[in-house]
Enzyme design. Structure first.
Site, PDB file in Angstrom:
ATOM      1  N   SER A  73      27.629  70.685   0.474  1.00  0.00           N
ATOM      2  CA  SER A  73      26.272  70.905  -0.018  1.00  0.00           C
ATOM      3  C   SER A  73      26.179  71.954  -1.112  1.00  0.00           C
ATOM      4  O   SER A  73      25.182  72.006  -1.841  1.00  0.00           O
ATOM      5  CB  SER A  73      25.352  71.293   1.147  1.00  0.00           C
ATOM      6  N   HIS A 298      21.303  78.111   0.258  1.00  0.00           N
ATOM      7  CA  HIS A 298      21.988  77.218  -0.687  1.00  0.00           C
ATOM      8  C   HIS A 298      21.622  77.570  -2.122  1.00  0.00           C
ATOM      9  O   HIS A 298      20.632  78.250  -2.371  1.00  0.00           O
ATOM     10  CB  HIS A 298      21.642  75.754  -0.378  1.00  0.00           C
TER      11      HIS A 298
END
Length: 322
Positions: A73, A298
């Site tokens: 990711s 993230h």
């Protein structure tokens, strides 16, 4: 090339000093270790198109006509605009592979996927939408010119252990060192194994794409060198020194893997200094999902753009020892 791989397989991977604080979403599926001898079929042109690629006609003038992006990711970049939310891999059209491919004029086959670990390169991956994706190595073939790899953070379930352990424990013992205490005796062994797995994965890439330039992309700095921001990074105050060591330790483990496999490395940790979660201009999101910018913990678009720029500068240089 054969002697190079033999040396890499024998190379000792240096130890790292702590457990893992980065990586991505918790990994799905089996936890087997990839090996350089595992074989995977090459994709047909139609399969490549379905997995993010297109015809190579428009890329023939590029120095890297065929570019394959592998990773988790931190490569797929969930919620960085624009993200295909109907796909469990949560790939963004603004992730660094897309930016690099556009600049190079390359045909991109982006098979990065949220939740991926090294085993996802050689075997099927169950994604968060309940679908099964083929092995990422299926995208590689003899005609591949460039491969970037961003993997390792999800191996051994370490990211999920962190979120369930370190962040969760801080809610119960915000003034102690619950994460540091729990990780004693396991941290170094875990990172050693991750480094070995990534080394094997990189050698597997070289086997399947023998003509390609291969670059391993590391993970960014998440924890500030000084201070804290508990609203964004909810760790116990006493665990912050450990977390800093952890963050640096993963970067060291991946750099060791790149050296062992004799591939190039983008040191995203060094690149992102001053842009941690607590910084005035962060490249990584804090603990709250932002559906318009980034998944929790993230990269933001700025982080992806910085990695793309660094990759382009690297690729503009000759291959070392070519």
């Amino acid at each position: 090339m054969t002697s190079r791989r033999s040396r890499a397989l024998r190379a000792a991977v240096s130890t790292a000093s702590a457990a893992l604080l980065v990586g991505g979403l918790a990994a799905c599926g089996d936890d087997a270790e990839p090996t350089a001898s595992t074989s995977s079929p090459s994709p047909t042109p139609s399969a490549a198109e379905e997995r993010g690629g297109s015809s190579r006609e428009g890329a023939r003038d590029s120095d890297y006509p065929s570019y394959v992006a592998l990773g988790d990711s931190y490569t797929s970049a969930p919620f960085v605009p624009e993200t295909d939310r109907g796909d469990g891999c949560l790939r963004s059209s603004g992730n660094y592979p897309s930016l690099v491919a556009e600049e190079l004029g390359s045909e991109l086959v982006d098979v990065s996927c949220a939740g991926a670990q090294t085993v996802s390169l050689v075997g099927a991956q169950q994604t968060f939408d309940g679908e099964t994706r083929p092995a990422q190595f299926d995208a590689l073939d003899d005609d591949t010119d460039l491969v970037t790899v961003g993997i390792g953070g999800n191996d051994l379930g370490l990211f999920s252990k962190l979120t369930a352990g370190c962040v969760g424990a801080a809610e119960q013992e915000s003034g102690g060192t619950p994460c540091t205490d729990a990780a004693t005796g396991t941290a170094t062994a875990d990172l050693d194994q991750i480094s070995e797995r990534v080394t094997s994965a990189l050698i597997g890439v070289q086997d399947r794409a023998p003509q390609a330039r291969v670059v391993l992309v590391g993970y960014p700095q998440l924890v500030p060198a000084e201070g804290s921001c508990p609203d964004l990074l909810p760790l116990a105050e006493g665990d912050l020194p450990f977390a800093r060591t952890v963050n640096r330790g993963l970067a060291d483990a991946l750099e060791n893997a790149a050296e062992a496999a004799e591939v190039e490395y983008v040191d995203t940790f060094a690149l992102s200094r001053g842009h941690d979660i607590c910084a005035d201009e962060p490249w990584v999101n804090g603990q709250v999902n932002d559906p318009e910018r980034a998944l929790a913990f993230h990269p933001f678009a700025a982080g992806q753009e910085a990695v793309a720029d660094e990759l382009l500068q690297l690729l503009a240089q000759p291959v070392p020892n070519a």
